[in-house]
Design a protein around this motif. Structure first.
Motif, PDB file in Angstrom:
ATOM      1  N   SER A  94       0.847  -1.201   0.000  1.00  0.00           N
ATOM      2  CA  SER A  94       0.000   0.000   0.000  1.00  0.00           C
ATOM      3  C   SER A  94       0.878   1.246   0.000  1.00  0.00           C
ATOM      4  O   SER A  94       0.426   2.341  -0.348  1.00  0.00           O
ATOM      5  N   ASN A 166      -0.067   4.293  12.588  1.00  0.00           N
ATOM      6  CA  ASN A 166       1.251   3.761  12.902  1.00  0.00           C
ATOM      7  C   ASN A 166       2.181   4.966  13.040  1.00  0.00           C
ATOM      8  O   ASN A 166       2.188   5.802  12.127  1.00  0.00           O
ATOM      9  N   ASP A 193      -5.872   5.662   5.064  1.00  0.00           N
ATOM     10  CA  ASP A 193      -4.949   4.524   5.084  1.00  0.00           C
ATOM     11  C   ASP A 193      -5.380   3.559   6.185  1.00  0.00           C
ATOM     12  O   ASP A 193      -5.237   3.846   7.372  1.00  0.00           O
ATOM     13  N   TYR A 196      -4.173  -1.360   8.995  1.00  0.00           N
ATOM     14  CA  TYR A 196      -4.360  -2.244  10.157  1.00  0.00           C
ATOM     15  C   TYR A 196      -5.826  -2.554  10.431  1.00  0.00           C
ATOM     16  O   TYR A 196      -6.182  -3.050  11.497  1.00  0.00           O
ATOM     17  N   THR A 223      -3.825  -3.066   2.712  1.00  0.00           N
ATOM     18  CA  THR A 223      -2.630  -3.846   2.421  1.00  0.00           C
ATOM     19  C   THR A 223      -2.817  -5.328   2.704  1.00  0.00           C
ATOM     20  O   THR A 223      -3.648  -5.713   3.540  1.00  0.00           O
ATOM     21  N   SER A 225      -0.027  -6.820   3.653  1.00  0.00           N
ATOM     22  CA  SER A 225       1.227  -7.021   4.396  1.00  0.00           C
ATOM     23  C   SER A 225       1.026  -7.352   5.868  1.00  0.00           C
ATOM     24  O   SER A 225       1.942  -7.843   6.514  1.00  0.00           O
TER      25      SER A 225
END
Ligand SMILES: Cc1ncc(COP(=O)(O)O)c(C=O)c1O
Length: 371
Positions: A94, A166, A193, A196, A223, A225
């Motif tokens: 992302s 984050n 964004d 999480y 994401t 990830s």
């Protein structure tokens, strides 16, 4: 004579990634297998088996370029989020989506707004294109949405919001975000964004993709990830209405997401069992870390993600001591938080290894006489 390069590029401080296990093993003469890495908010379960199998099958075709349009993965995302495929942009992580937004929408003489103590890539992406950063002071280490709305200038083209954020792990509920979106001018794009998102407890989850309908200036980034366990493959995606998606596509490298990543992500997206297991391992690990910090009398920011920010005093010294003990966490002095460390939630035994090393680093281990 030095190479000509824009001043704004020379001023960029490169991104500080979490220290790789192999590097720590080399530097400190440690055995890689004994090292615990809780530094990059990765999924401690590794990648899902379903994704591994899909990836291995896709590897038969690695002699060919990937599908530049990512048809199968976009189809899976479209089904999952009930959006048209024309609203989806695939990214090399992302991170790529965040940079595509900056490249497509910002230029020198314009600005981007984001919060203090928010994800480092917002500032990097802004600097990369020579735009001005408007960093808005945080409130209690989280986004101050009133101040962010007020900070939007006539030359602002982009606003970055991380939810959860984050490195602080803070979270703003749906009504707060919605109110904020309503206050942003229609020609200014908001990147929401949600890297999480999958770690939110069920009662706090909301479907932000539903907000896209009435909002041509909203870009949601997600994401694979984190909860999906595919950080090494580099795959994420953006959701936005067609006009904005078309702009992102113009500055996107044609083959930015490789075929193995596309196949793995499509499999992971529908692997509900893995996602639930990831959530549960994280929920328990987070509770364990936070209660241990309580017991140690350490201040921390209650987290809504897969990491927690804890105040240790001299962050650099404690980081070093943990490294010597084979535990990698993330120093956050670069985020203006020199007294804190960010630790990702690991497997139970990794969390215990970290807590024991932390107690030692702080001179608080059982039987220690000091402090
Ligand atoms: C808030 C936030 N957004 C985006 C990213 C980018 O992750 P990736 O490029 O792996 O999707 C991260 C990674 O740590 C993050 O913390």
């Amino acid at each position: 004579m030095s190479i000509h390069a824009p001043e704004y590029v020379r001023r960029i401080a490169p991104y500080q990634a979490g220290k790789p296990i192999s590097e720590l093993a080399r530097e400190y003469g440690l055995d890689e297998a004994s090292i615990v890495k809780l530094a990059s908010n990765e999924n401690p379960l590794g990648m899902p088996e379903s994704a591994r199998a899909a990836m291995l099958a896709a590897m038969r075709e690695l002699g060919r370029y990937p599908d530049a349009n990512g048809f199968e993965l976009k189809a899976a995302i479209a089904r999952r989020y009930r959006v048209p495929q024309e609203w989806i942009t695939l990214g090399n992580g992302s991170n790529d989506i965040l940079e595509l937004a900056a490249h497509a929408l910002l230029q020198p003489g314009q600005s981007a707004v984001y919060s203090e103590h928010s994800f480092a890539v917002y500032s990097l992406a802004t600097q990369e294109v020579g735009a001005r950063a408007i960093e808005v002071p945080a409130r209690e280490l989280g986004h101050d949405f009133d101040a962010m709305a007020a900070a939007i200038a006539p030359d602002t083209r982009l606003v970055f919001v991380a939810n959860p954020n984050n490195p602080t792990g803070t979270f703003a509920p749906a009504p707060t975000i919605e109110r904020f979106l309503d206050r942003v001018p229609a020609d200014v794009v908001v990147v929401l964004d949600e890297a999480y998102n999958e770690y939110l407890p069920p009662e706090l989850r909301f479907d932000s993709s539903q907000w896209l309908r009435g909002r041509p200036n909203l870009l949601i980034s997600r994401t694979f990830s984190k909860a999906y366990g595919l950080a090494g493959l580099r795959v994420g995606f953006g959701l936005a209405q067609a006009e904005l998606t078309d702009l992102l596509n113009r500055v996107r490298q044609p083959f930015n997401v490789n075929s193995a990543a596309q196949a793995a992500a499509a499999a992971a997206l529908v692997d509900q069992e893995f996602l639930e297991r990831s959530y549960e391992v994280n929920r328990q690990g987070l509770a364990r870390l936070q209660s241990a910090f309580d017991a140690m009398g350490l201040q921390y920011v209650p987290s809504f993600a897969n990491f927690v920010l804890v105040r240790v005093g001299d962050g650099a010294a404690v980081y070093e001591s943990l490294l010597r003990q084979g535990v990698i966490v993330r120093p956050v002095a670069g985020y203006g938080l020199p007294q804190w460390l960010r630790v990702s939630v690991g497997l139970p035994e990794e969390n215990e290894a970290f807590l024991a090393a932390l107690a030692k680093a702080l001179g608080r281990e059982r039987g220690a006489s000091g402090r």
